[in-house]
Scaffold this active site. Sequence first.
Site, mmCIF file in Angstrom:
data_model
loop_
_atom_site.group_PDB
_atom_site.id
_atom_site.type_symbol
_atom_site.label_atom_id
_atom_site.label_comp_id
_atom_site.label_asym_id
_atom_site.label_seq_id
_atom_site.Cartn_x
_atom_site.Cartn_y
_atom_site.Cartn_z
ATOM 1 N N LYS A 1 -37.464 35.957 22.281
ATOM 2 C CA LYS A 1 -36.861 37.261 22.589
ATOM 3 C C LYS A 1 -35.426 37.085 23.085
ATOM 4 O O LYS A 1 -34.524 37.824 22.680
ATOM 5 C CB LYS A 1 -37.687 37.984 23.666
ATOM 6 C CG LYS A 1 -39.022 38.522 23.188
ATOM 7 C CD LYS A 1 -39.753 39.219 24.334
ATOM 8 C CE LYS A 1 -41.152 39.645 23.916
ATOM 9 N NZ LYS A 1 -41.868 40.353 25.000
ATOM 10 N N LYS B 1 -42.742 32.079 31.898
ATOM 11 C CA LYS B 1 -43.834 33.042 32.108
ATOM 12 C C LYS B 1 -44.722 32.544 33.234
ATOM 13 O O LYS B 1 -44.872 31.327 33.437
ATOM 14 C CB LYS B 1 -44.673 33.205 30.842
ATOM 15 C CG LYS B 1 -45.345 34.573 30.742
ATOM 16 C CD LYS B 1 -44.331 35.666 30.447
ATOM 17 C CE LYS B 1 -44.968 37.029 30.364
ATOM 18 N NZ LYS B 1 -44.022 38.042 29.891
ATOM 19 N N SER C 1 -33.567 43.311 32.227
ATOM 20 C CA SER C 1 -33.709 42.330 33.314
ATOM 21 C C SER C 1 -32.437 41.474 33.409
ATOM 22 O O SER C 1 -31.969 41.155 34.503
ATOM 23 C CB SER C 1 -34.914 41.425 33.060
ATOM 24 O OG SER C 1 -36.079 41.985 33.610
#
Length: 429
Positions: A109, A121, A363
């Site tokens: 991404k 993650k 973000s």
Amino acid sequence: MGSTITKSSQLGKHKTAIDKELLDSTRLIIKEALNKLGYPDAMYELLKEPLRMLTVRIPVRMDDGNIKVFTGYRAQHNDAVGPTKGGVRFHPEVTEHEVKALSMWMSLKCGIVDLPYGGGKGGIVCDPREMSFAELERLSRGYVRAISQLVGPTKDIPAPDVFTNSQIMAWMMDEYSRIREFDSPAFITGKPLVLGGSEGRESATATGVTICIEEAAKRKEIDLQGARVIIQGFGNAGSFLAKFMHHSGAKVVGISDAFGALYDKDGLDIAYLLERRDSFGTVTHLFKNTITNQELLTKDCDILVPAAVSNQITADNAHYIKASIVVEAANGPTTLEATRILTERGILVVPDVLASSGGVTVSYFEWVQNNQGYYWTKEEVDLKLRNIMINAFEKIYKLANHRKIDMRLAAYMVGVRKMAEASRFRGWI
């Protein structure tokens, strides 16, 4: 009691197997993308696993005075481009395979929307729906203490994910600031606005999906005004998306949550459903005439948005999908075989690594604002996000047409190139 434990163990093994399949399929596409781009096998060997995978044990004193020990994970896939970035999920079915796969998707991404990040993650095996506010705070702080040496504004930047929110991010930021003994708003994103959060962050994923739907509809010559949309999932992304689609003039004919699905060919009352939805995104239990999630996927519509969990569109039901466009808001909702079937049927599949990249983009905006101490208006955030998402969609759509491949493989080729090049320039490969 014994049968309950056995059933829970079987469900756990089933989830682990599914997550391993997701990880394996992710590796397959990464390998194919690298081959098409001409990289050596060594590049795949580097990128097929996270550079670092941390497992931690977090003791938490529960409200009844007992100590419960939770398992947590943090994966850092590749930091050749810059610090790793990615959410932390609280869920009873979090597995190591899932966290690894999600960190790899985050790398993709970030490459797709051209951010100076690699993928990260995290997750904690817990059920926040059965925990008190105080227990969640103690767990959140305990997780930060456990991973504090490996994370930070220039190392690895967490964010919200499944069953986590701005309050949990605020606790985590506060704990990190206490450990480091200075205020560190750029350590984490998805914070409340008063603690350095960004305008537009909460709805960013749904905004990005909406932009992808608009772009896909143009390519398929579908007028969004009156277009029939089904949204599987009514959590953060799904509920915002339903609102945005309704406001754009589309007709939301189906939605679903963990308990079932609602479908009405004439359109659902979205304002009513949003009002009745609880904090975990459930609303269908209030209705009698529900259908299953699987039944919803094959109902008549123009645009189908899987916004719930992985492996929803498979070889078993791909032949029965009636939508002209599938836009993936969830992570890994369509299997590789199903993608092939849908593409052969002329259905445009906009992959998750593109469609759901609005969250990490905003973000990034939040991190930039924290670092410079200057904050943007919602209009500025939305405009910057729109430009980035449209450019990314256009690049991937053109590559797919030029190479005569599906958009998933094209997205992986775009996403993997940046970290592969950064790894090459660093002399790693």
